[in-house]
Design an enzyme around this catalytic site. Structure first.
Site, PDB file in Angstrom:
ATOM      1  N   CYS A 138       0.819  -1.217   0.000  1.00  0.00           N
ATOM      2  CA  CYS A 138       0.000   0.000   0.000  1.00  0.00           C
ATOM      3  C   CYS A 138       0.852   1.266   0.000  1.00  0.00           C
ATOM      4  O   CYS A 138       0.366   2.345  -0.329  1.00  0.00           O
ATOM      5  CB  CYS A 138      -0.940   0.007   1.198  1.00  0.00           C
ATOM      6  SG  CYS A 138      -1.957  -1.462   1.296  1.00  0.00           S
ATOM      7  N   ASN A 144     -10.168  -0.004   0.330  1.00  0.00           N
ATOM      8  CA  ASN A 144      -8.706   0.044   0.338  1.00  0.00           C
ATOM      9  C   ASN A 144      -8.209  -0.512  -0.991  1.00  0.00           C
ATOM     10  O   ASN A 144      -8.353  -1.700  -1.266  1.00  0.00           O
ATOM     11  CB  ASN A 144      -8.198  -0.799   1.516  1.00  0.00           C
ATOM     12  CG  ASN A 144      -6.683  -0.835   1.610  1.00  0.00           C
ATOM     13  OD1 ASN A 144      -5.989  -0.455   0.676  1.00  0.00           O
ATOM     14  ND2 ASN A 144      -6.190  -1.292   2.748  1.00  0.00           N
ATOM     15  N   HIS A 204      -3.175   7.114   2.714  1.00  0.00           N
ATOM     16  CA  HIS A 204      -3.638   5.816   2.214  1.00  0.00           C
ATOM     17  C   HIS A 204      -5.002   5.528   2.833  1.00  0.00           C
ATOM     18  O   HIS A 204      -5.197   5.657   4.039  1.00  0.00           O
ATOM     19  CB  HIS A 204      -2.623   4.741   2.611  1.00  0.00           C
ATOM     20  CG  HIS A 204      -3.098   3.350   2.384  1.00  0.00           C
ATOM     21  ND1 HIS A 204      -3.745   2.978   1.223  1.00  0.00           N
ATOM     22  CD2 HIS A 204      -3.041   2.244   3.163  1.00  0.00           C
ATOM     23  CE1 HIS A 204      -4.060   1.698   1.316  1.00  0.00           C
ATOM     24  NE2 HIS A 204      -3.649   1.233   2.472  1.00  0.00           N
TER      25      HIS A 204
HETATM   26  O1  UT7 Z   1      -3.770  -1.253   3.798  1.00  0.00           O
HETATM   27  C1  UT7 Z   1      -3.271  -1.864   4.930  1.00  0.00           C
HETATM   28  C2  UT7 Z   1      -4.086  -3.017   5.352  1.00  0.00           C
HETATM   29  N1  UT7 Z   1      -5.374  -2.774   5.952  1.00  0.00           N
HETATM   30  C3  UT7 Z   1      -5.624  -2.125   7.111  1.00  0.00           C
HETATM   31  O2  UT7 Z   1      -4.940  -1.290   7.491  1.00  0.00           O
HETATM   32  C4  UT7 Z   1      -6.808  -2.439   7.943  1.00  0.00           C
HETATM   33  C5  UT7 Z   1      -6.404  -2.484   9.406  1.00  0.00           C
HETATM   34  N2  UT7 Z   1      -7.440  -3.031  10.291  1.00  0.00           N
HETATM   35  C6  UT7 Z   1      -8.718  -2.635  10.326  1.00  0.00           C
HETATM   36  O3  UT7 Z   1      -9.132  -1.806   9.551  1.00  0.00           O
HETATM   37  C7  UT7 Z   1      -9.629  -3.200  11.390  1.00  0.00           C
HETATM   38  O4  UT7 Z   1      -8.867  -3.914  12.320  1.00  0.00           O
HETATM   39  C8  UT7 Z   1     -10.756  -4.094  10.827  1.00  0.00           C
HETATM   40  C9  UT7 Z   1     -11.752  -3.240  10.040  1.00  0.00           C
HETATM   41  C10 UT7 Z   1     -10.179  -5.166   9.930  1.00  0.00           C
HETATM   42  C11 UT7 Z   1     -11.531  -4.753  11.964  1.00  0.00           C
HETATM   43  O5  UT7 Z   1     -12.084  -3.760  12.818  1.00  0.00           O
HETATM   44  P1  UT7 Z   1     -11.975  -3.904  14.397  1.00  0.00           P
HETATM   45  O6  UT7 Z   1     -12.718  -2.788  14.986  1.00  0.00           O
HETATM   46  O7  UT7 Z   1     -10.520  -4.052  14.717  1.00  0.00           O
HETATM   47  O8  UT7 Z   1     -12.788  -5.213  14.676  1.00  0.00           O
HETATM   48  P2  UT7 Z   1     -12.278  -6.504  15.421  1.00  0.00           P
HETATM   49  O9  UT7 Z   1     -11.263  -7.209  14.575  1.00  0.00           O
HETATM   50  O10 UT7 Z   1     -11.918  -6.120  16.821  1.00  0.00           O
HETATM   51  O11 UT7 Z   1     -13.587  -7.363  15.464  1.00  0.00           O
HETATM   52  C12 UT7 Z   1     -14.686  -7.032  16.313  1.00  0.00           C
HETATM   53  C13 UT7 Z   1     -15.785  -8.046  16.101  1.00  0.00           C
HETATM   54  C14 UT7 Z   1     -15.303  -9.488  16.124  1.00  0.00           C
HETATM   55  O12 UT7 Z   1     -16.315 -10.276  16.730  1.00  0.00           O
HETATM   56  P3  UT7 Z   1     -16.126 -10.796  18.230  1.00  0.00           P
HETATM   57  O13 UT7 Z   1     -14.865 -11.619  18.230  1.00  0.00           O
HETATM   58  O14 UT7 Z   1     -15.998  -9.540  19.066  1.00  0.00           O
HETATM   59  O15 UT7 Z   1     -17.369 -11.580  18.476  1.00  0.00           O
HETATM   60  C15 UT7 Z   1     -15.210  -9.844  14.655  1.00  0.00           C
HETATM   61  O16 UT7 Z   1     -15.378 -11.235  14.437  1.00  0.00           O
HETATM   62  O17 UT7 Z   1     -16.353  -7.832  14.801  1.00  0.00           O
HETATM   63  C16 UT7 Z   1     -16.360  -9.069  14.079  1.00  0.00           C
HETATM   64  N3  UT7 Z   1     -16.226  -8.793  12.664  1.00  0.00           N
HETATM   65  C17 UT7 Z   1     -17.265  -8.484  11.893  1.00  0.00           C
HETATM   66  N4  UT7 Z   1     -18.573  -8.328  12.163  1.00  0.00           N
HETATM   67  C18 UT7 Z   1     -19.367  -7.977  11.137  1.00  0.00           C
HETATM   68  C19 UT7 Z   1     -15.112  -8.818  11.910  1.00  0.00           C
HETATM   69  N5  UT7 Z   1     -15.397  -8.498  10.640  1.00  0.00           N
HETATM   70  C20 UT7 Z   1     -16.742  -8.286  10.607  1.00  0.00           C
HETATM   71  C21 UT7 Z   1     -17.638  -7.948   9.588  1.00  0.00           C
HETATM   72  N6  UT7 Z   1     -18.927  -7.774   9.904  1.00  0.00           N
HETATM   73  N7  UT7 Z   1     -17.236  -7.739   8.320  1.00  0.00           N
END
Ligand code: UT7
Length: 364
Positions: free
Chosen positions: A112, A281, A251
């Site tokens: 990226c 992204n 980005h």
């Molecule tokens: O370009 C460089 C690469 N990309 C990035 O920089 C992205 C970096 N990371 C992120 O943007 C975030 O970490 C994410 C958007 C991927 C995830 O957001 P988060 O607020 O960190 O969520 P989380 O991983 O803490 O997940 C919270 C909950 C989990 O459920 P439990 O374990 O609390 O029951 C996940 O399983 O949300 C769940 N979850 C979803 N729920 C609905 C994960 N993905 C989804 C989804 N829809 N698509």
């Protein structure tokens, strides 16, 4: 007079086929509300052509904006992690398509951060007098490595291309300072092993190593800290403060990452370019697409201090501080566009669903 490279042209190609949050609700256990709240994304482009087709469209727009012909370019850098094939490079493929016969051409893989790495490389070559006019393109066909059964990744990424022209100037504008770096030790946080989007997804490939492996929360933390620190180092080298910055073009990985990093820098939302809602992204394409949207929507004034910043797989990061030149409007426009299509986003991701299905046979 100090010779630098000024940004004289900008362009982008956003695929006409969009995968919306409503579409994703049909594929994985997610909701539009969750995706918008956690990422800021509403839809993302899914390309029905090849990576180079998008790159070519973006390049034509950037060349027209700069008032240049392809033969005027003497350097072509293509930043991508989704090349069509490994050799010849995508840059050489694009050079042939454009007829940029006088350009040196090479691909650059810094994930990226690739476009900002490319912008710094091109600007440095121009400042050194090695080259006069560079075309830097970021283009990605990311849907190709997306497992549309995995809600943790498939909601985030999209396809697209962006391009900019970096042209020699003695007028004091151009790149004032930059920071770029890498941490290979942290590289396992974002991985995909396969190369070559031109072949069919299933052809001789293993689904287990062909999809993006991605540790979202780890990347989130690295990104927020990393972006702010990198921008500070670039500003220091440029000899300007965060208060002097008119616009940050970050980005577009996640709206929350961008907001947190900007807050750390003391830069308000009015000075941050966001277009993630429509594109997701797009890796190396995201900064030049956002730069193009910023220029075309009048967010940049003559003489503005514009900071591009990115982080990504590797792990890599890069920030560059530019003083914009006197011209903020395009010299000419191009009618280049991808051919229209009736195909739907769900049609385009259907091969991925089929290919990655064995990884989810147990309902995972
Ligand atoms: O370009 C460089 C690469 N990309 C990035 O920089 C992205 C970096 N990371 C992120 O943007 C975030 O970490 C994410 C958007 C991927 C995830 O957001 P988060 O607020 O960190 O969520 P989380 O991983 O803490 O997940 C919270 C909950 C989990 O459920 P439990 O374990 O609390 O029951 C996940 O399983 O949300 C769940 N979850 C979803 N729920 C609905 C994960 N993905 C989804 C989804 N829809 N698509």
């Amino acid at each position: 007079m100090t010779r630098r490279a000024t940004i004289s042209g900008w362009g982008k190609c956003a695929p006409p086929v969009k995968l919306t949050n409503a579409d994703l609700e049909q594929l994985v256990d997610t909701t539009d509300a969750w995706i918008v709240e956690r990422t800021g994304i509403s839809s993302r482009g899914i390309n029905h052509m090849q990576t180079t087709d998008m790159a070519e469209v973006a390049a034509h727009h950037a060349l027209a904006a700069a008032g240049l012909e392809p033969a005027d370019i003497d350097l072509l850098i293509m930043a991508t992690v989704t090349p069509e094939i490994t050799c010849p490079s995508n840059a050489c493929h694009l050079q042939a398509r454009l007829g940029a016969v006088n350009a040196a051409a090479f691909d650059l893989n810094a994930a990226c951060s690739g476009f900002v790495y490319g912008a710094i490389t091109a600007s440095s070559m121009v400042a050194a007098g090695v080259k006069q006019r560079a075309l830097v393109v970021g283009a990605e066909q990311l849907h190709w490595v997306m497992d549309y059964w995995d809600r943790n990744t498939c909601i985030l990424f999209g396809d697209g291309a962006g391009a900019a022209i970096f042209e020699a100037s003695d007028d004091g504008d151009g790149m004032l300072g930059a920071d770029l770096g890498a941490d290979g030790v942290a590289g396992s946080t974002m991985v995909f092993e396969s190369l070559g989007t031109r072949r069919h997804l299933g052809e001789g490939r293993d689904p287990g190593t062909s999809r993006l492996h991605f540790e979202g929360q780890a990347v989130f933390k690295i990104a927020v800290q990393g972006i702010a620190a990198s921008v500070r180092r670039a500003l220091d080298q440029a000899g300007v403060s965060a208060d002097d910055v008119h616009l940050v073009v970050p980005h577009q990985a996640n709206e929350r990452i961008i907001n947190s990093a900007a807050k750390k820098l003391g830069i308000g939302p009015d000075r941050v370019m966001l277009n993630i809602a429509d594109h997701g992204n797009t890796s190396a394409a995201s900064v030049p697409m956002a730069l193009c949207d910023a220029a075309e929507s009048g967010r940049i004034a003559p003489g503005d201090v514009v900071v591009m910043t990115a982080f990504g797989g590797g792990v890599t990061w890069a920030s560059a501080v530019f003083r914009w030149g006197p011209r903020v409007t395009a010299i000419a426009t191009s009618d280049a566009a991808l051919p229209p299509t009736d195909v739907t986003a769900l049609d385009l991701v259907a091969p991925n669903r089929e290919f990655f299905a064995p990884l989810h046979a147990d309902g995972a």
